[in-house]
Write a protein that holds these residues in place. Structure first.
Motif, mmCIF file in Angstrom:
data_model
loop_
_atom_site.group_PDB
_atom_site.id
_atom_site.type_symbol
_atom_site.label_atom_id
_atom_site.label_comp_id
_atom_site.label_asym_id
_atom_site.label_seq_id
_atom_site.Cartn_x
_atom_site.Cartn_y
_atom_site.Cartn_z
ATOM 1 N N SER A 127 25.424 -16.943 -38.740
ATOM 2 C CA SER A 127 25.536 -15.898 -38.074
ATOM 3 C C SER A 127 24.712 -15.431 -37.001
ATOM 4 N N LEU A 128 25.222 -15.351 -35.664
ATOM 5 C CA LEU A 128 24.390 -15.165 -34.485
ATOM 6 C C LEU A 128 24.284 -13.623 -34.355
ATOM 7 N N ILE A 129 25.109 -12.671 -34.786
ATOM 8 C CA ILE A 129 24.939 -11.401 -34.475
ATOM 9 C C ILE A 129 25.649 -10.714 -35.714
ATOM 10 N N ASP A 130 25.115 -9.467 -36.045
ATOM 11 C CA ASP A 130 25.667 -8.927 -37.432
ATOM 12 C C ASP A 130 25.296 -7.346 -37.186
ATOM 13 N N LYS A 131 25.988 -6.606 -36.332
ATOM 14 C CA LYS A 131 25.257 -5.460 -36.012
ATOM 15 C C LYS A 131 26.363 -4.227 -35.632
ATOM 16 N N TYR A 132 26.201 -3.041 -35.975
ATOM 17 C CA TYR A 132 27.158 -2.050 -35.523
ATOM 18 C C TYR A 132 28.684 -2.038 -35.699
ATOM 19 N N GLU A 133 28.845 -2.978 -37.031
ATOM 20 C CA GLU A 133 30.069 -3.440 -37.223
ATOM 21 C C GLU A 133 30.701 -4.561 -36.695
ATOM 22 N N TRP A 134 29.940 -5.137 -35.548
ATOM 23 C CA TRP A 134 30.292 -6.358 -35.095
ATOM 24 C C TRP A 134 29.650 -7.568 -35.548
ATOM 25 N N GLY A 135 30.503 -8.698 -35.475
ATOM 26 C CA GLY A 135 29.908 -10.082 -36.121
ATOM 27 C C GLY A 135 30.268 -11.114 -34.889
ATOM 28 N N LEU A 136 29.349 -11.946 -34.759
ATOM 29 C CA LEU A 136 29.438 -13.123 -34.197
ATOM 30 C C LEU A 136 28.758 -14.287 -34.954
ATOM 31 N N ASP A 137 29.784 -15.331 -35.093
ATOM 32 C CA ASP A 137 29.446 -16.465 -35.949
ATOM 33 C C ASP A 137 29.590 -17.773 -35.037
ATOM 34 N N ILE A 138 28.842 -19.002 -35.435
ATOM 35 C CA ILE A 138 29.357 -20.301 -35.355
ATOM 36 C C ILE A 138 30.043 -20.651 -36.298
ATOM 37 N N VAL A 139 31.101 -21.217 -36.666
ATOM 38 C CA VAL A 139 31.976 -21.542 -37.656
ATOM 39 C C VAL A 139 32.414 -23.008 -37.676
ATOM 40 N N GLY A 140 32.664 -23.654 -38.562
ATOM 41 C CA GLY A 140 33.385 -24.838 -39.150
ATOM 42 C C GLY A 140 34.342 -24.766 -40.082
#
Length: 278
Positions: free
Chosen positions: A94-107
């Motif tokens: 998880s790179l960002i998890d804030k204000y209901e937004w998420g940005l992840d690196i996934v495989g």
């Protein structure tokens, strides 16, 4: 490849699963947490599906395990989800998890492998219509996932690239889901679109000159896409046992459907089962 094999071995050894963790749904549990955490459930289901490969029965059924496991360590997570038909194994950060937004690196794995024996590459006879094709291997794709959660729904976008050298292609995915409660029932619905680069499509569905026959011409596949529609329902039978049912439909564009080894431009799968939540 070593990392992929490591996590597959962990899965097989633990033979377990987690609930409500599918990254496509708004109630997933993949937010960062302090320290080490894990959760799991286990069950079994009966499935019915049709095949899109030529020469295979259009009707297949059987029993399959419903194994779910979530392991998190700070911002890292391993998610193995078979409760949803769109589930699978995901490794993420998880790179960002804030204000209901998420940005992840996934495989994750996107496409199952197959060969001249069909999709199940063990204990199967050679399918005459597929005889002579090369084996198409499983891929493993890594990239970014951006999501926005609302009260009962979620929209997500993924941009993934094959890192195993299987096809070296790109996959772009958009998925919208919603979860509704009615008395003790929980209903889930999702719809999405997947875009596959020409490298991906040609590796799995193209026909090379040495694979061609009089009945199977050379086919150079271009980029393609698919549409997905998914429904699920769950009902608690007891404090720990849960009944579940699901339906997943996929429709393929001409880039896939026109391949000589494809028998139809769609695939459907349904299942019913139970799982034990710890």
């Amino acid at each position: 490849m070593p990392m992929r094999c490591l996590f597959i071995c962990v899965l097989l050894l633990l033979s377990s699963t987690s609930f409500a963790s599918n990254r496509y749904y708004s109630d997933n549990q993949l937010e960062p947490q302090q320290g080490f955490n894990w959760d799991w459930s286990i069950g079994a289901g009966y499935y019915i599906e049709d095949s899109y490969l030529v020469g295979l029965d259009s009707y297949d059924d059987g029993l399959e395990p419903d194994l779910n496991l979530v392991i998190t360590y700070d911002k890292f997570y391993l998610d193995v989800d078979h409760s949803q038909l769109s589930g699978g194994m995901v490794i993420g950060y998880s790179l960002i998890d804030k204000y209901e937004w998420g940005l992840d690196i996934v495989g994750t794995n996107v496409q199952s492998g197959f060969d001249e024996t069909g999709l199940k590459v063990y204990d199967r006879d050679v399918v005459e219509e597929l005889k002579g094709i090369d084996r198409r291997h499983y891929d493993f794709d890594v990239g970014l996932r951006m999501s926005r959660r609302f009260e009962d729904s979620q929209i997500s976008f993924e941009m993934l690239h094959d890192v195993t050298g299987t096809h070296n292609g790109w996959i772009f995915t958009g998925f919208l889901t919603s979860i509704e409660q009615y008395r003790n029932w929980e209903f889930r619905a999702g719809m999405g679109i997947n875009y596959y680069s020409s490298d991906f499509t040609d590796y799995y569905f193209g026909i090379a000159p040495h694979e061609a026959t009089t009945e199977r011409p050379i086919y150079n596949a271009t980029s393609s896409h698919s549409y997905v529609l998914e429904f699920h329902a769950e009902y608690p039978l007891t404090q720990n046992w849960v009944f579940l049912a699901g339906w997943l439909s996929t429709w393929f564009s001409e880039g896939i459907a026109d391949s000589p080894i494809i028998s139809q431009s769609y695939q459907h799968k349904a299942k019913v089962g139970v799982r034990y939540v710890f």
